[in-house]
Design a protein around this motif. Structure first.
Motif, PDB file in Angstrom:
ATOM      1  N   GLY A 356      -6.601   3.170   0.308  1.00 22.44           N
ATOM      2  CA  GLY A 356      -7.567   2.664   1.292  1.00 22.44           C
ATOM      3  C   GLY A 356      -7.576   3.501   2.556  1.00 22.44           C
ATOM      4  O   GLY A 356      -8.468   3.365   3.384  1.00 22.44           O
ATOM      5  N   GLU A 428      -7.534  -3.420  -4.739  1.00 24.54           N
ATOM      6  CA  GLU A 428      -8.740  -4.203  -5.057  1.00 24.54           C
ATOM      7  C   GLU A 428      -8.457  -5.700  -4.910  1.00 24.54           C
ATOM      8  O   GLU A 428      -9.231  -6.437  -4.281  1.00 24.54           O
ATOM      9  CB  GLU A 428      -9.140  -3.881  -6.500  1.00 24.54           C
ATOM     10  CG  GLU A 428     -10.605  -4.026  -6.770  1.00 24.54           C
ATOM     11  CD  GLU A 428     -10.898  -3.657  -8.226  1.00 24.54           C
ATOM     12  OE1 GLU A 428     -10.599  -2.504  -8.621  1.00 24.54           O
ATOM     13  OE2 GLU A 428     -11.387  -4.536  -8.954  1.00 24.54           O
ATOM     14  N   GLN A 431      -7.964  -6.679  -1.198  1.00 25.20           N
ATOM     15  CA  GLN A 431      -9.229  -6.724  -0.454  1.00 25.20           C
ATOM     16  C   GLN A 431     -10.088  -7.911  -0.896  1.00 25.20           C
ATOM     17  O   GLN A 431     -10.730  -8.557  -0.073  1.00 25.20           O
ATOM     18  CB  GLN A 431      -9.963  -5.391  -0.580  1.00 25.20           C
ATOM     19  CG  GLN A 431      -9.226  -4.303   0.213  1.00 25.20           C
ATOM     20  CD  GLN A 431      -9.848  -2.923   0.131  1.00 25.20           C
ATOM     21  OE1 GLN A 431     -10.549  -2.616  -0.833  1.00 25.20           O
ATOM     22  NE2 GLN A 431      -9.587  -2.094   1.134  1.00 25.20           N
ATOM     23  N   HIS A 435      -7.759  -9.196   2.663  1.00 25.71           N
ATOM     24  CA  HIS A 435      -6.861  -8.360   3.463  1.00 25.71           C
ATOM     25  C   HIS A 435      -7.457  -6.962   3.659  1.00 25.71           C
ATOM     26  O   HIS A 435      -8.185  -6.473   2.801  1.00 25.71           O
ATOM     27  CB  HIS A 435      -5.504  -8.231   2.775  1.00 25.71           C
ATOM     28  CG  HIS A 435      -4.799  -9.547   2.604  1.00 25.71           C
ATOM     29  ND1 HIS A 435      -4.236 -10.223   3.649  1.00 25.71           N
ATOM     30  CD2 HIS A 435      -4.588 -10.315   1.498  1.00 25.71           C
ATOM     31  CE1 HIS A 435      -3.705 -11.351   3.205  1.00 25.71           C
ATOM     32  NE2 HIS A 435      -3.899 -11.438   1.911  1.00 25.71           N
ATOM     33  N   ARG A 436      -7.071  -6.324   4.769  1.00 25.12           N
ATOM     34  CA  ARG A 436      -7.547  -4.956   5.014  1.00 25.12           C
ATOM     35  C   ARG A 436      -7.085  -4.041   3.884  1.00 25.12           C
ATOM     36  O   ARG A 436      -7.815  -3.197   3.390  1.00 25.12           O
ATOM     37  CB  ARG A 436      -6.986  -4.461   6.359  1.00 25.12           C
ATOM     38  CG  ARG A 436      -7.416  -3.057   6.745  1.00 25.12           C
ATOM     39  CD  ARG A 436      -6.500  -2.468   7.831  1.00 25.12           C
ATOM     40  NE  ARG A 436      -5.152  -2.333   7.343  1.00 25.12           N
ATOM     41  CZ  ARG A 436      -4.062  -2.413   8.101  1.00 25.12           C
ATOM     42  NH1 ARG A 436      -4.169  -2.619   9.386  1.00 25.12           N
ATOM     43  NH2 ARG A 436      -2.856  -2.297   7.563  1.00 25.12           N
ATOM     44  N   ASP A 437      -5.809  -4.191   3.515  1.00 25.60           N
ATOM     45  CA  ASP A 437      -5.220  -3.370   2.462  1.00 25.60           C
ATOM     46  C   ASP A 437      -3.938  -4.059   2.002  1.00 25.60           C
ATOM     47  O   ASP A 437      -3.622  -5.169   2.439  1.00 25.60           O
ATOM     48  CB  ASP A 437      -4.944  -1.938   2.976  1.00 25.60           C
ATOM     49  CG  ASP A 437      -4.100  -1.939   4.248  1.00 25.60           C
ATOM     50  OD1 ASP A 437      -3.466  -2.972   4.543  1.00 25.60           O
ATOM     51  OD2 ASP A 437      -4.081  -0.924   4.962  1.00 25.60           O
TER      52      ASP A 437
END
Ligand SMILES: Cc1cc2nc3c(=O)[nH]c(=O)nc-3n(C[C@H](O)[C@H](O)[C@H](O)COP(=O)(O)O)c2cc1C
Ligand code: SF4
Ligand code: SF4
Length: 591
Positions: A356, A428, A431, A435-437
């Protein structure tokens, strides 16, 4: 009884090889690690990664510390499945006296072991010996069934500290150059391989001589930012090295560390040291430094990375170890390092080699890694994860292979076949969950659903104890002293059927490999220090003569013989019987 701490005396390559072959043949172990604990890679799951561009078959290994100082430690870590070795930090002051005990793993982790204990040239020799042994083991037919046909590549990463002046000295420069080109040491050491012995076929092998051209810079607590910058540039310019800078958890700032350690994790008794926060690198300057040094390295065709984290400086509230402050590791550090990674990823989007973000700066991670959190930690994108505290717990190096099996299962269960696809899958999912990452997800997890694992309440349990005073012969035979010893100084011998020797097992210590770190003392359930109470064996006459207390000088032969000193005479017959039993001294008579 307090004894002067004697220096470690490494075993020669010849003796290490003899010990490997003899132990393997007579008891199916190498340096006390049973073959059932050796790592065998799965055929269908690839755990490899690139360490600053160099291939390594697993993303796991010992962090700079007690598991990467001596040749047998590194070999044990390799047998357990480590493929990235962050070697014990080498620094110019190599005749310091470290206070003892220096390791306290009773609950979470603390230590005061901030320097290598071998001289700089001895350290180089240990790393060369380890490299040569691993290369021989890779091709050693009898081991194939236990480590697989292709154990895959591994990387030796140097660690140096702690200031520019020290790193520029001829002594440390010669170490770095010696790791770059170890031909002289390899040629000297290959003559120790007995042409008629079990490893004779390897005597003329083309051993690797370029042992390492990467360094993880261990910045000691309080190392000024300009110094970190100058050392990194010096290593790149003068030694042609790819560098990782190991950062301290103080980078999070006092208030955030206070909030996590005290409010969120409940470690009321942990006393932070405010000056350590003032003296260490500050967050904003840290951001600048990462930016600047990664560009500096890239402009010169080098790779750059960061490592999260070194230990946390805290006041010594326990008094078990003699120095103050002491350095905290283990479960709470895992949360701090995750929080720091999250803060850095937020401040420098696109900078780090994380899913990400897809930047160029590799993030290596050492902070409370265990079997339980390894897959989640790696899913964040960190590479590699190195371990210290967990390997100091009962099971020791034998904890590595189960960790790797759990990781293999996690990758397979996600329907993936390698770490890259596993990470993409986890990104994946993270997200999709908002979550952002995966870094943000993991931080949420360790401070939320999984808080109990890292909270004081999950880490209060003391090692088991029994109401019995430890004796030279006879104890509850829990085997902990063997597995918690990073140096493999302890070994056990079965006693069944031996006249005049009680118990099922007896535990003995090669005193020349023992630095009185105190880890077996912590985990021994009986009252007493195993390293001082159990039969203390010496192979070197001078070391034996200089020591104090009950002890034995052993001369391997047919039969093995021994002499006693320090009041141990009455125990000599029993010792000699034990050493000459079928599964006796783990050294062949020819040594
Ligand atoms: C006994 C001990 C000795 C250590 N020695 C070093 C060292 O020489 N150099 C270094 O950079 N870090 C050293 N460390 C820190 C570790 O490399 C690691 O970064 C830290 O312990 C966090 O990992 P952990 O939670 O798995 O222990 C040491 C840690 C321990 C517990
Ligand atoms: S024998 Fe005990 S004190 Fe000695 S090095 Fe091993 S764990 Fe440490
Ligand atoms: S000496 Fe202590 S740690 Fe070692 S086997 Fe005996 S009881 Fe266990």
């Amino acid at each position: 009884m307090a004894l002067d701490v004697a220096p470690l005396t490494p075993m020669s390559l010849e003796m290490l090889l003899d010990r490997i072959a003899f132990e393997f043949e007579t008891r199916n172990r190498i340096f006390d690690l049973p073959t059932g604990r050796f790592w065998q890679p799965a055929d269908d799951i690839d755990l490899s990664f690139e360490f600053l561009g160099r291939p390594a078959a697993t993303p796991v290994g010992p962090a700079a510390g007690p598991h990467s100082q001596m040749a047998q430690n590194i070999v044990l870590a390799w047998l357990g499945g480590s493929r990235l070795f962050e070697l014990k930090t080498v620094q110019v002051l190599d005749d310091l006296e470290i206070g003892r005990p220096c390791i306290d793993m009773q609950t979470i982790g603390y230590n005061i072991e901030w320097s290598q204990e071998l001289t700089v040239p001895e350290s180089l020799d240990e790393y060369v010996k380890a490299s040569m042994i691993v290369e021989m083991l890779r091709g050693w037919e009898p081991l194939r069934d236990h480590v697989g046909a292709d154990p895959g590549p591994h990387v030796f990463d140097m660690s140096v500290g702690y200031d520019l002046a020290g790193i520029q000295t001829p002594k440390v420069a010669a170490f770095i150059e010696g790791m770059h080109n170890a031909s002289a040491a390899v040629e000297r050491l290959r003559t120790e391989i007995d042409p008629d012995g079990p490893f004779g076929a390897f005597r003329d092998m083309a051993f690797t001589t370029a042992l390492s051209n990467t360094i993880t810079l261990s910045t000691f607590h309080g190392c000024p930012p300009d110094e970190i910058e100058a050392i990194t540039k010096h290593l790149i310019d003068d030694h042609d090295i790819d560098v990782i800078v190991k950062l301290n958890p103080t980078l999070l700032g006092h208030d955030r560390v206070d909030e996590i350690v005290h409010q969120r994790l409940g470690y009321d008794y942990v006393q932070l040291v405010p000056e350590a926060f003032d003296d260490d690198l500050q967050f904003d300057r840290g951001i600048e430094l990462i930016d600047e040094l990664s560009s500096y390295a890239a402009d010169r065709g080098h790779r750059f990375g960061i490592k999260l984290t070194n230990t946390l400086v805290v006041a010594n509230h326990k008094g078990f170890m003699p120095d103050d402050p002491m350095y905290l590791s283990g479960p709470p550090l895992h949360v701090l390092a995750t929080a720091l990674l999250d803060a850095l990823a937020t401040a420098l989007p696109g900078k780090f080699m994380l899913p990400g973000h897809d930047g160029a700066v590799m993030v290596s991670f050492s902070a409370g890694i265990t079997k339980e959190n390894l897959a989640d930690a790696l899913a964040m994108g960190v590479n590699p994860t190195t371990i210290c505290t967990d390997l100091l717990k009962p099971g020791g190096y034998g904890r590595l292979a189960p960790m790797l099996r759990t990781l293999t299962d996690a990758v397979g269960d996600a329907g993936c076949t390698d770490l890259g696809s596993y990470r993409a899958h986890r990104l994946e999912a993270a997200q999709a969950a908002g979550h952002r990452d995966v870094v943000a997800e993991h931080l949420d997890h360790v401070l939320g659903a999984d808080l109990g694992t890292y909270h004081l309440t999950g880490n209060e349990k003391l090692p088991r104890s029994v109401d019995h005073t430890l004796e030279m012969w006879g104890c509850v035979a829990c085997n902990f002293c063997v597995t918690v010893c990073p140096n493999d100084a302890f070994f056990k011998l079965p006693t069944q059927g031996l006249e005049g020797v009680e118990g099922r097992q007896q535990y003995l210590v090669f005193s020349e490999l023992c630095n009185e770190c105190g880890n077996c003392l912590t985990f021994c359930p009986e009252e007493g220090d195993p390293a001082l109470v159990k039969p203390r064996l010496y192979l070197d006459e001078a070391r034996f003569a200089a020591a104090e207390g009950p002890r034995f000088l052993v001369t391997p032969g047919e039969p093995h013989t021994a002499v006693a000193a320090g009041g141990a005479d009455g125990e000599l017959d029993r010792l000699i019987t034990l050493l000459n039993a079928d599964e006796g001294l783990p050294l062949p008579p020819s040594v």
